[in-house]
Design a protein around this motif. Structure first.
Motif, short mmCIF file in Angstrom:
data_model
loop_
_atom_site.label_atom_id
_atom_site.label_comp_id
_atom_site.label_asym_id
_atom_site.label_seq_id
_atom_site.Cartn_x
_atom_site.Cartn_y
_atom_site.Cartn_z
N ARG A 298 0.58 -1.49 0.13
CA ARG A 298 -0.13 -0.38 0.64
C ARG A 298 1.25 1.46 -0.08
O ARG A 298 1.87 1.73 0.56
CB ARG A 298 -1.06 -0.14 1.42
CG ARG A 298 -2.15 -1.14 1.65
CD ARG A 298 -2.64 -0.61 2.25
NE ARG A 298 -3.53 -2.19 2.78
CZ ARG A 298 -5.02 -1.79 3.30
NH1 ARG A 298 -5.11 -1.02 4.72
NH2 ARG A 298 -5.47 -2.82 4.14
N ARG B 34 -11.97 1.28 1.80
CA ARG B 34 -11.44 1.19 0.39
C ARG B 34 -9.64 1.18 0.75
O ARG B 34 -9.25 2.35 1.76
CB ARG B 34 -12.16 2.16 -0.12
CG ARG B 34 -12.03 1.93 -1.90
CD ARG B 34 -12.54 3.20 -3.03
NE ARG B 34 -11.14 3.37 -4.14
CZ ARG B 34 -10.59 4.37 -3.93
NH1 ARG B 34 -10.34 5.21 -3.56
NH2 ARG B 34 -9.91 4.21 -5.17
N HIS B 35 -8.97 0.33 -0.61
CA HIS B 35 -7.91 0.89 -0.14
C HIS B 35 -7.79 -0.12 -1.80
O HIS B 35 -7.80 -0.60 -2.55
CB HIS B 35 -6.53 -0.07 1.21
CG HIS B 35 -6.82 -1.65 0.92
ND1 HIS B 35 -7.92 -2.22 1.32
CD2 HIS B 35 -6.24 -2.32 0.78
CE1 HIS B 35 -7.18 -3.77 1.73
NE2 HIS B 35 -6.26 -3.77 0.93
N VAL B 36 -6.13 0.43 -1.78
CA VAL B 36 -5.55 0.37 -3.22
C VAL B 36 -4.05 -0.75 -2.80
O VAL B 36 -3.47 0.14 -2.16
CB VAL B 36 -5.26 1.62 -4.09
CG1 VAL B 36 -4.55 1.65 -5.32
CG2 VAL B 36 -6.49 2.24 -4.39
N GLU B 37 -3.58 -1.28 -3.22
CA GLU B 37 -2.26 -2.35 -3.34
C GLU B 37 -1.50 -1.80 -4.60
O GLU B 37 -2.14 -2.08 -6.06
CB GLU B 37 -2.19 -3.99 -3.14
CG GLU B 37 -2.59 -3.85 -1.89
CD GLU B 37 -2.88 -4.99 -0.79
OE1 GLU B 37 -2.58 -6.32 -2.28
OE2 GLU B 37 -2.63 -5.37 0.33
N TYR B 38 -0.27 -2.35 -4.89
CA TYR B 38 0.41 -1.91 -6.08
C TYR B 38 1.12 -3.32 -6.12
O TYR B 38 2.24 -3.18 -5.00
CB TYR B 38 1.55 -0.87 -6.35
CG TYR B 38 0.25 0.97 -6.52
CD1 TYR B 38 -0.14 0.82 -7.75
CD2 TYR B 38 -0.91 1.14 -5.27
CE1 TYR B 38 -0.81 1.99 -8.31
CE2 TYR B 38 -0.94 2.32 -5.42
CZ TYR B 38 -1.45 2.56 -7.01
OH TYR B 38 -1.80 4.18 -7.52
N GLU C 272 -12.31 -2.83 -2.72
CA GLU C 272 -13.66 -2.53 -1.80
C GLU C 272 -14.15 -3.94 -0.75
O GLU C 272 -15.03 -3.99 -0.70
CB GLU C 272 -14.46 -2.16 -2.83
CG GLU C 272 -14.69 -1.32 -4.63
CD GLU C 272 -14.62 -0.37 -3.85
OE1 GLU C 272 -14.74 0.02 -3.43
OE2 GLU C 272 -14.27 0.40 -4.48
N ARG D 148 -1.96 -2.09 -9.95
CA ARG D 148 -3.11 -1.79 -9.51
C ARG D 148 -4.43 -2.08 -9.46
O ARG D 148 -5.28 -2.76 -10.00
CB ARG D 148 -2.81 0.39 -9.69
CG ARG D 148 -4.44 0.81 -9.04
CD ARG D 148 -4.48 1.96 -9.04
NE ARG D 148 -5.59 2.78 -8.28
CZ ARG D 148 -5.94 3.67 -8.13
NH1 ARG D 148 -6.30 4.20 -9.64
NH2 ARG D 148 -6.25 4.22 -7.02
N LYS D 149 -4.81 -2.59 -7.38
CA LYS D 149 -5.89 -3.52 -7.81
C LYS D 149 -6.19 -2.88 -6.14
O LYS D 149 -5.99 -2.45 -5.15
CB LYS D 149 -5.70 -4.87 -6.75
CG LYS D 149 -4.72 -5.51 -7.92
CD LYS D 149 -4.53 -6.83 -7.11
CE LYS D 149 -4.05 -8.35 -8.42
NZ LYS D 149 -3.82 -9.24 -7.93
N GLU D 150 -7.48 -2.47 -6.37
CA GLU D 150 -8.79 -1.36 -5.99
C GLU D 150 -9.58 -2.79 -5.12
O GLU D 150 -9.87 -3.54 -5.68
CB GLU D 150 -9.26 -0.44 -6.22
CG GLU D 150 -8.21 0.64 -7.23
CD GLU D 150 -9.77 1.29 -7.36
OE1 GLU D 150 -10.62 1.95 -6.61
OE2 GLU D 150 -9.14 2.33 -8.43
N HIS E 215 2.02 5.75 -10.40
CA HIS E 215 1.55 6.00 -11.64
C HIS E 215 2.43 5.87 -13.32
O HIS E 215 1.95 5.25 -14.22
CB HIS E 215 0.61 7.26 -11.35
CG HIS E 215 -0.50 7.41 -11.04
ND1 HIS E 215 -1.91 7.76 -11.09
CD2 HIS E 215 -0.95 6.84 -9.35
CE1 HIS E 215 -2.75 7.92 -10.46
NE2 HIS E 215 -2.03 6.96 -9.11
#
Length: 120
Positions: free
Chosen positions: A66, A105-109, A101, A97-99, A87
């Motif tokens: 994250r 909510r969080h995003v992992e790279y 829900e 990139r994985k979102e 980016h």
């Protein structure tokens, strides 16, 4: 000496105003060159060139991370610089990139799975 600078500045300003401006229709869109058009080593170096890119990739070598984790582990990098770096790597096809829900909510790279395995 100050009047000399002002005179040169006025001359420069007048020469700049005489440069014809191109209309937006005449401008070519800026696109990245494809990997096939340039040698692989040159393309690789151009993709990895940057202050934070290699440090970010080293942090992601084992698992997806994250932004907050990267911010803790990459000393001196601001959140904005890390996001811009991620980016750029995502646009180059190096990072995915994985979102998620969930309740929060969080995003992992993470590094693309196809790039994890060595090809040679």
């Amino acid at each position: 000496m100050a009047s000399w600078r002002c005179r040169d500045l006025r001359r420069f300003a007048s020469s700049v105003s005489e440069v014809p401006q191109r209309s937006p229709e005449d401008r070519q869109p800026v696109t990245r060159r494809k990997e096939e058009e340039i040698p692989r080593a040159t393309w690789t170096l151009s993709v990895l060139y940057g202050k934070w890119k290699l440090k970010v990739l080293v942090e992601m070598r084992d698992r997806p991370v994250r932004i907050s984790e990267l911010q803790r582990n990459v000393a001196g990098a601001t959140k904005k610089m890390l996001i811009d770096t991620l980016h750029a790597l995502e646009a180059d096809g190096i990072v995915e990139r994985k979102e998620f829900e969930a309740a929060v909510r969080h995003v992992e790279y993470g590094i693309m799975p196809s790039l994890r395995e060595p090809t040679c």
